[in-house]
Motif scaffolding. Structure first.
Motif, PDB file in Angstrom:
ATOM      1  N   TYR A 101       0.856  -1.193   0.000  1.00  0.00           N
ATOM      2  CA  TYR A 101       0.000   0.000   0.000  1.00  0.00           C
ATOM      3  C   TYR A 101       0.886   1.235   0.000  1.00  0.00           C
ATOM      4  N   THR A 102       0.751   2.071  -1.019  1.00  0.00           N
ATOM      5  CA  THR A 102       1.586   3.254  -1.165  1.00  0.00           C
ATOM      6  C   THR A 102       1.034   4.395  -0.319  1.00  0.00           C
ATOM      7  N   LEU A 103       1.892   4.946   0.557  1.00  0.00           N
ATOM      8  CA  LEU A 103       1.497   6.067   1.399  1.00  0.00           C
ATOM      9  C   LEU A 103       2.007   7.396   0.851  1.00  0.00           C
ATOM     10  N   TRP A 104       3.227   7.376   0.323  1.00  0.00           N
ATOM     11  CA  TRP A 104       3.841   8.608  -0.186  1.00  0.00           C
ATOM     12  C   TRP A 104       4.738   8.272  -1.357  1.00  0.00           C
ATOM     13  N   LYS A 105       4.429   8.875  -2.512  1.00  0.00           N
ATOM     14  CA  LYS A 105       5.145   8.583  -3.744  1.00  0.00           C
ATOM     15  C   LYS A 105       5.163   7.073  -3.983  1.00  0.00           C
ATOM     16  N   ASN A 106       6.349   6.425  -3.994  1.00  0.00           N
ATOM     17  CA  ASN A 106       6.417   4.978  -4.237  1.00  0.00           C
ATOM     18  C   ASN A 106       6.723   4.185  -2.973  1.00  0.00           C
ATOM     19  N   ILE A 107       6.538   4.805  -1.813  1.00  0.00           N
ATOM     20  CA  ILE A 107       6.880   4.179  -0.536  1.00  0.00           C
ATOM     21  C   ILE A 107       5.614   3.989   0.290  1.00  0.00           C
ATOM     22  N   GLY A 108       5.522   2.841   0.958  1.00  0.00           N
ATOM     23  CA  GLY A 108       4.353   2.574   1.782  1.00  0.00           C
ATOM     24  C   GLY A 108       4.593   1.409   2.723  1.00  0.00           C
ATOM     25  N   VAL A 109       3.534   0.646   2.980  1.00  0.00           N
ATOM     26  CA  VAL A 109       3.578  -0.500   3.886  1.00  0.00           C
ATOM     27  C   VAL A 109       3.358  -1.775   3.073  1.00  0.00           C
ATOM     28  N   GLY A 110       4.151  -2.807   3.356  1.00  0.00           N
ATOM     29  CA  GLY A 110       4.033  -4.060   2.619  1.00  0.00           C
ATOM     30  C   GLY A 110       3.962  -5.264   3.533  1.00  0.00           C
ATOM     31  N   PHE A 111       3.325  -6.307   3.024  1.00  0.00           N
ATOM     32  CA  PHE A 111       3.201  -7.560   3.775  1.00  0.00           C
ATOM     33  C   PHE A 111       3.274  -8.716   2.795  1.00  0.00           C
ATOM     34  N   GLU A 112       4.039  -9.742   3.141  1.00  0.00           N
ATOM     35  CA  GLU A 112       4.124 -10.938   2.303  1.00  0.00           C
ATOM     36  C   GLU A 112       4.130 -12.177   3.183  1.00  0.00           C
ATOM     37  N   PHE A 113       3.395 -13.192   2.751  1.00  0.00           N
ATOM     38  CA  PHE A 113       3.460 -14.475   3.445  1.00  0.00           C
ATOM     39  C   PHE A 113       3.439 -15.600   2.416  1.00  0.00           C
ATOM     40  N   GLY A 114       4.101 -16.691   2.776  1.00  0.00           N
ATOM     41  CA  GLY A 114       4.195 -17.817   1.866  1.00  0.00           C
ATOM     42  C   GLY A 114       3.974 -19.136   2.577  1.00  0.00           C
ATOM     43  N   LEU A 115       3.428 -20.100   1.842  1.00  0.00           N
ATOM     44  CA  LEU A 115       3.201 -21.452   2.346  1.00  0.00           C
ATOM     45  C   LEU A 115       3.832 -22.441   1.371  1.00  0.00           C
ATOM     46  N   ARG A 116       4.358 -23.537   1.906  1.00  0.00           N
ATOM     47  CA  ARG A 116       4.954 -24.555   1.046  1.00  0.00           C
ATOM     48  C   ARG A 116       4.762 -25.929   1.672  1.00  0.00           C
ATOM     49  N   GLY A 117       4.546 -26.919   0.809  1.00  0.00           N
ATOM     50  CA  GLY A 117       4.509 -28.315   1.225  1.00  0.00           C
ATOM     51  C   GLY A 117       5.431 -29.119   0.333  1.00  0.00           C
ATOM     52  N   ASN A 118       6.419 -29.794   0.932  1.00  0.00           N
ATOM     53  CA  ASN A 118       7.386 -30.565   0.155  1.00  0.00           C
ATOM     54  C   ASN A 118       7.928 -31.685   1.042  1.00  0.00           C
TER      55      ASN A 118
END
Length: 313
Positions: free
Chosen positions: A253-270
């Motif tokens: 989510y961009t708050l100012w120009k190209n900077i903001g707050v980010g979140f990433e999560f990942g799942l894997r089964g192997n």
């Protein structure tokens, strides 16, 4: 008495004028907001027309997170003298070519994280940053259109780690089949003929096999929000123990120009990775690594997440 009545009249008039002024300002604000919404709707419609044009579309966004701390003689905690930290960064990039008869879509996902926990009263512990999350995934999909939403396609996907044990294991999927694009930002791939090549050093549980490859990717930018979800799975025809999946979701989510707050999560089964890890941990102990197999090692769900500063370009 006249003065009191006059003061009351003046006060009532002032309150009425203030109320009237406030209502007028609220009505004016609502009008301006409606105008802004109408302008944004027109801008979004123009952007949709631009996105539908043939040619290359490129972009990238990611998240940077950091948490550093230091304590000296902080006796209220179990380790009073400690230096700790967590640093992580993700990158999601794409380069997509869209033409009348064919398309070529390329995606890259990288997630790297380091952690540190240095007990200053102990000389035997490691005071450096250690790798905690290490993800590298690149996909390339080419399709020849049979219709506006269906295409015959070929896919190449490579997954490994880059900070530690590069290409050990490494996974290379190569296959052919079909691709369905029901809406502009959603791509669903089904390749019933896919070979999963596994790279590893020495003798291990990793094994290549033939199977089916399924990929679903949704990438979209709505105003200040960047969103990407990529699900990829290989289902082996030889054994379910050789199957695997990875699901990565990224938000920005961009708050100012190209900077903001980010979140990433990942799942894997192997399951192959789970058995290999158990065997590695058993080395040098009383447990014989050879006794740890698919039959007695659980295929636990793997996961990671990162919250921090977001960037896009």
């Amino acid at each position: 008495m006249k003065k009191i009545i006059l003061l009351l009249v003046i006060a009532l008039c002032t309150m009425s004028t203030y109320a009237q002024t406030e209502e007028e300002l609220k009505a004016l604000k609502a009008t301006k907001l409606d105008s802004i919404a109408a302008i944004q709707a027109r801008a979004n419609a123009i952007q949709a027309q631009i996105d539908a044009l043939p040619g290359w579309k490129k972009g990238a966004f990611g998240t940077i997170g950091a948490n550093l701390s230091g304590f000296d003689k902080w006796y209220s905690q179990g380790t009073p003298n400690v230096s700790s930290g967590n640093i992580g960064a993700t990158l999601n990039a794409f380069a997509n070519l869209k033409e009348e008869k064919y398309f070529w879509r390329n995606n890259l996902n990288v997630n790297l994280q380091w952690v540190k926990f240095d007990d200053k009263t102990t000389d035997t512990d490691d005071d450096s940053f250690q790798e905690s999350t290490d993800v590298f995934n690149i996909q390339s999909l080419y399709g020849y259109k049979l219709s506006e939403k269906l295409a015959v396609s070929t896919l190449g996907e490579y997954r490994t780690t880059v900070l530690n044990n590069f290409n050990d294991p490494g996974y290379l999927d190569i296959g052919i089949g079909g691709t369905w694009t029901p809406v502009e930002n959603l791509v669903v791939v089904f390749h019933p003929l896919n070979y999963n090549i596994v790279f590893s050093n020495g003798e291990s549980v990793f094994e290549s096999s033939l199977g089916a490859k399924i990929v679903a990717d949704y990438t979209r930018k709505i105003g200040k929000v960047n969103f990407k979800s990529n699900f990829s799975t290989f289902q082996s025809y030889d054994s379910s123990n050789l199957s695997n999946f990875t699901w990565i979701n990224s938000f920005g989510y961009t708050l100012w120009k190209n900077i903001g707050v980010g979140f990433e999560f990942g799942l894997r089964g192997n399951h192959q990775e789970a058995v290999n890890f158990a065997q590695t941990q058993a080395e040098g102990t009383m447990i014989d690594p050879a006794t740890l197999t698919f039959d007695n090692v659980d295929n636990d769900l793997q996961s990671y997440w990162l919250l921090g500063l977001n960037y896009s370009f």
